[in-house]
Design a protein around this motif. Sequence first.
Motif, PDB file in Angstrom:
ATOM      1  N   GLU A 116       0.839  -1.195   0.000  1.00 40.00           N
ATOM      2  CA  GLU A 116       0.000   0.000   0.000  1.00 40.00           C
ATOM      3  C   GLU A 116       0.868   1.237   0.000  1.00 40.00           C
ATOM      4  O   GLU A 116       0.604   2.204   0.710  1.00 40.00           O
ATOM      5  CB  GLU A 116      -0.931  -0.023   1.214  1.00 40.00           C
ATOM      6  N   VAL A 132       1.081   3.340  -4.998  1.00 43.90           N
ATOM      7  CA  VAL A 132      -0.192   2.631  -5.063  1.00 43.90           C
ATOM      8  C   VAL A 132      -1.356   3.577  -4.757  1.00 43.90           C
ATOM      9  O   VAL A 132      -2.357   3.585  -5.453  1.00 43.90           O
ATOM     10  CB  VAL A 132      -0.190   1.440  -4.091  1.00 43.90           C
ATOM     11  N   GLN A 133      -1.174   4.371  -3.701  1.00 39.49           N
ATOM     12  CA  GLN A 133      -2.306   5.202  -3.296  1.00 39.49           C
ATOM     13  C   GLN A 133      -2.306   6.570  -3.955  1.00 39.49           C
ATOM     14  O   GLN A 133      -3.265   7.324  -3.810  1.00 39.49           O
ATOM     15  CB  GLN A 133      -2.306   5.384  -1.781  1.00 39.49           C
ATOM     16  N   MET A 134      -1.230   6.902  -4.661  1.00 42.80           N
ATOM     17  CA  MET A 134      -1.153   8.183  -5.371  1.00 42.80           C
ATOM     18  C   MET A 134      -1.342   9.372  -4.427  1.00 42.80           C
ATOM     19  O   MET A 134      -2.045  10.322  -4.754  1.00 42.80           O
ATOM     20  CB  MET A 134      -2.219   8.261  -6.464  1.00 42.80           C
ATOM     21  N   LEU A 135      -0.705   9.309  -3.278  1.00 40.70           N
ATOM     22  CA  LEU A 135      -0.779  10.444  -2.352  1.00 40.70           C
ATOM     23  C   LEU A 135       0.593  11.102  -2.290  1.00 40.70           C
ATOM     24  O   LEU A 135       1.600  10.500  -2.631  1.00 40.70           O
ATOM     25  CB  LEU A 135      -1.182   9.963  -0.959  1.00 40.70           C
TER      26      LEU A 135
END
Lengths: 443, 192, 233, 333, 208
Positions: E17, E22-25
Amino acid sequence: MGFLRGFRHGVHPPEHKELTAERAIRRMPFPDELVLPLSQHAGRPARPIVRPGDRVERGDKIAEADGWVSSPVHASAAGTVLDIVPQPHPSGAWLPAIRIQVAAHSAQAPRPRLIPDWHDLDANGLVEAVRQGGVVGLGGAAFPTHVKLKPPEGRRVESLILNGCECEPYLTTDHRTMAEYPERVHLGLRIMMKCLGATRALIGVENNKPDALAALQRTRPDDLDVDIVGLTVKYPQGAEKMLIRALLGHEVPEGGLPLDVGVVVQNVASIATIAEVFETGLPLVERIVTVTGPGVRKPANLIVPVGTRVRALLDACGGLTDDAAEVVLGGPMMGNALAELDAPVTKGTTGVVVLTEADVRARDVHPCIRCGRCLDACPVFLNPQLLGSLAKRGRLEEMDAHHLGVCMVCGCCSYVCPSNIPLSQMFGAAKRDLRRLAARAAP
Amino acid sequence: MSDLLWILLSAMVVNNFTLSLFLGLCPFLGVSGRVETALRMGLANIFVLVLTSLCAWALNTFVLVYAPFLRVISFIVVIASLVQIVEMAVKKFSPTLFRQLGIYLPLITTNCAILGLAIFQTNRGYGLFQGLAFAVGAGLGLTLALVLMASIRETTELSDVPDVTRGAGLVLIVAGTLSLAFMGFAGLLSGA
Amino acid sequence: MTAHASPIGPGPTGPGPTAPPPAPPAVSPLRLVATLGISGALAGLLLVSVHRVTEPVIAAHKQRVLEDAVLEVLAGPTSYRTLYLVDGAFTPDLPAGADPRTLDTVYAGLGDDGARLDGFAIPASKPGFQDKVSLLFGWEPKDGTVRAIRVLESRETPGLGDRIEKDPAFAAGFVGRTTPLVGVKAGRGTGAPSEVDMITGATISSRTVIDAIDTTLARLRPALDAYAAEAAR
Amino acid sequence: MSTDARLLVTAAPHVRSADSTPRIMWTVVATLVPLLAAGAWWFGPGALLVVAAAVVGAVVPEHLFGRRGALGDGSAAITGLLLGLTLPPGFPLWMACLGGAFAIVAGKLVFGGLGQNVFNPALVGRAFLQAAFPVAITTWPAPAADWSAFRGDLLALPLTSPAADTVTAATPLGLMKFEHTGTALLDLAIGRTGGCIGETSALLILACGVLLALKRYLDWRIPAAVFASTALLSGVLHAVDARYPGPLFMLFSGGLVLGAVYMATDMVTSPVTRRGAWIFGAGIGALVVVIRVWGGLAEGVMYAILLMNALVPFINRATQPRVFGQRPREATS
Amino acid sequence: MKETTAREDLLRGIWRENPVLVQMLGLCPTLAVTNSVANSLAMGIATAFVLLGSSVLVASVKRLVPGEVRISAYVLIIATFVTVADMALEALAPGIHKALGAFIALIVVNCIILGRQEAFASKRPVGRAALDALGTGAGFVIALVLMGSVREVLGSGSFLGHPLFGAHYEPWVVMILPPGGFLTLGSILIALSWLRRRRAAAAGEARS
């Protein structure tokens, strides 16, 4: 003729009219068997009123109109009713049709007048006579003519427009009709103006039929306000909206009818048929069909009994060539390809065009390159490029919002598309889907 | 005057806030699926940026001279309250505007473009008018980037984008190309 | 970045549920304010302490960087004095209440005796190819020649424009040149004392440096000359 | 014919116009051949190698990752050729090849191949090279003594720098911008100047463009709008202050003609509507003048077109045709 | 809440994660400061420090903070740690501090940090919060260093400042410019997506 009138956009497919343009109309022998579909017109199918084994004479009504937007069917030759079963239909489906064994060696004798003389009738009587005569639009769509002749209360028809464009390549039925029976055209016009109370009529003829123009000019009656107008040669000039735009400069509002701009448009062939029906007293039992194309041996313009199987018609024209590949009922731009030659000629059949392998060889479909040619071709100013990519993703609502409803499926976009994307086919399907959705949504 | 113009153009195209400084990326990559949305988002941003610039200038001039280490904290607090106040004010005085901009205002609080503007403005020692030019330029730049990206995405939605690149990958490549294209503005108003 | 996960991400963030923790029923406003107040105070306390520790280091570093640059471009003197432009004249004394950042500042080099004026170090800046270029140049008031230059900050194109900062040959080209300077294409000069060779392919960046020096001098020269004349007496 | 099984059943229309996408593309390729010849004539055979390298760079990834048979439509070849024509004659081959590959991969394949891309792939490749190798791409090697000799450091090993001591010759735009020196108009028109391989012979490009426009393989409105807006804007500027170059110089120098005729008219990345084409072209012309006059770069055609490419979806949206029979009031929706 | 083991809490954020990949944060710093490995490392560590500090503090005081002012309190805590990091970096490594510029302060609005407080630290014990912060911070550092490596190696021909290819290497300048950031991250995401698809396809084949 000076400055030629026309409409914007559209395409110029090769005409190929030379195959039959000079060939006089001749009568085709009666076939052995007739297939008369109950649905030869837009609207509800007719109701059969004969049974297998019944003897019928030429002109006898064999199916009754089922409602106002419907049309009766008449026997186009004397003979015996064989059965009423599904038969191949020009649309590709199998639909109920009355099969008649044509009486061999019958004289097909003229009979007492079935349709009264027009002089004695008022407007309502004329409409009823046209209705009883089973007359429908002969330009292809086969919309019952009497409906058009009776505008809703309070709507005034100022101009009657006669469509003599015949913009589809290959076809020459209207052309020959105008050239050979100009008086009939003018008579039909007179009857129709009387029905509608129209004061003015315009006949639009594309400029590639000079003999037709000349014949109409020559025979023009002095007491009628008729304008005979030569038009640019362009497809789809014969579409109602395009023709009105070309002749009068009006645009029929989106979702509206020609009536909204005070116009009724009628096809030349239909009007000649109206005249013929009143002249002979016989209902619509035959029509003029152009049999043409590189795939047919002896192209011709023929008077064909309605219900003749296409196979019999083609045989009458010398049969197919060896490289014949596709038989199209109607013009090549909007016509239907036939799956079976047993399908009959119906009232709406303008022509039979046989194309060869060289004409219809399958082409590779490439991705859209956004060249914009379809926008330049679309006669109703849609954006087929956008609509096409929406159609590909099944985004029907957005297509609707982008005015898909205006699309006439005229095929111009498909014709010009260098990537061979079947745009108009996709639009036709999307329009059907949208109609189905709307029907489902309606209570 | 030419100084102000340069500041404005620099923040708008030469060093576009989004394409060159990477500020305001979240709406750029995420929210910008529709042109109308992008436009409204951009307008909301311009509005808040201008107010932020004013506040940052006031803070810098009157407060932070004495306590520079409170800079980040005071900026973030001011921006958060500012957005709250704007939201309430807009809701009260123009419900129409609120319906159009309202949902974007909370998103803006944590948009790094706003804090970025305050901090850049401070670092560069901009005065009141320079700060305003900077804010307007930055806001126009954000709006431009948002609208461009939104209209491009409307088109690519209708394209046969391969599964592998569909989504963030493609958006970033498009952003990279836009960023390359904006390099054409380099040196604007400097050569004269 | 926003706390709202971007919709292009592959899915909701984190493993935990997104619902907030069960809020205690009806917290008094007083407690809210108190909580924030106390945490604010604690944060402030922490920051002040860290600031006290780091501030001298940071200030010293800044001072050292400035000193390095000033002495480098003065090319000679080992000490200098900061001057502020107040009412059209340079003075070492900062007027009460004035913000030094808003005043034009130059550095006057001091000779061996610690008093005699020995050149100026003058900051200049101008928008370049990408962003503002800031530099410091040493200037000899007697004959108006450049002593040395140093580009302090620039974001010019790497490998091309950034040679104004990274290429010693470019800076060397300014030494001893008479102001106002004139940029010429490398190797195409006529040998006049005011000519400076520009970097091939980075004309804009080179010209930015030259123009920054020229315009700054044009603006400050009367005051600089006056100060120099005063000092010479 | 006894059986109907042989009958084809296709959807209307049953006739199609003769033009096809590959035919359009390959015709464009054919018209580029004279430009290549001109490039070889002015800059020696090395120029052809540069173009060839760009073509190889473009074609290989298209073949590897593109649709099946995508090479057959000719679009990758066009991308490679156009990119090659916008490179300086002595450009290292490995860089040209890399540029071609980037053009196809980032400019086209990530979008899904032909017809799906937003930016002109050749210009994406060019912009990448400009940003990646700013020195090499602005190095215009002076004519070699021998016509057939390679100019510049064409054969620099992959990943290495070209030799630093190349003798350079400036382009007319560079001369104008940085030294305020003009170039004779005749030289500009026939291409007897420094510059990129394919962009110097303005008249030749125009002739090819007219040919394509007559065949309707390019939309004449776009170059017309580019030329008109460039001429108008630079004319006004020139009239206000004669230091600014005049419209004729603006039109014939740099890549404007090549860009307007071959790059801006790329069907995929230009508007589909006629009104859009005018706006698009006018925007390019305006941006070219802005960048050339006030920007830091001598040439702005590439950036102008890329920036307008980005606006194309927006322009298409804004210039949707008014549908037949649509009332003007609704036309705004 | 689904119970997770300590091991999961630690490892989750590193790859499976990963906050960026993966989360594009936290894309702003990922693109802005990764033009060299050293900058990436410094930014990553500073962010991880703030994350760890805030998580531990939030987890410790979570019972004292009323829900209504929870976000404000978190932001205050984060801003405090950011300021500390800012000052520390400026004192310890002024060169890198100058290179990172305003982006240090912008850690405040890095949504990874606030996100972890909301989603994890405010609900879990201190130890777990610390593990989670460590894992997520490590994931962030990994993503940044990955970006920084690609960009520095291609864009400058060096790694952590050490030349890799000798004097004749021609750097791809674009990679250390803003477009290079977008293009690199875009390429990495496309490559990861391709890998995932291939693995999924392989797994599907293995099953059938």
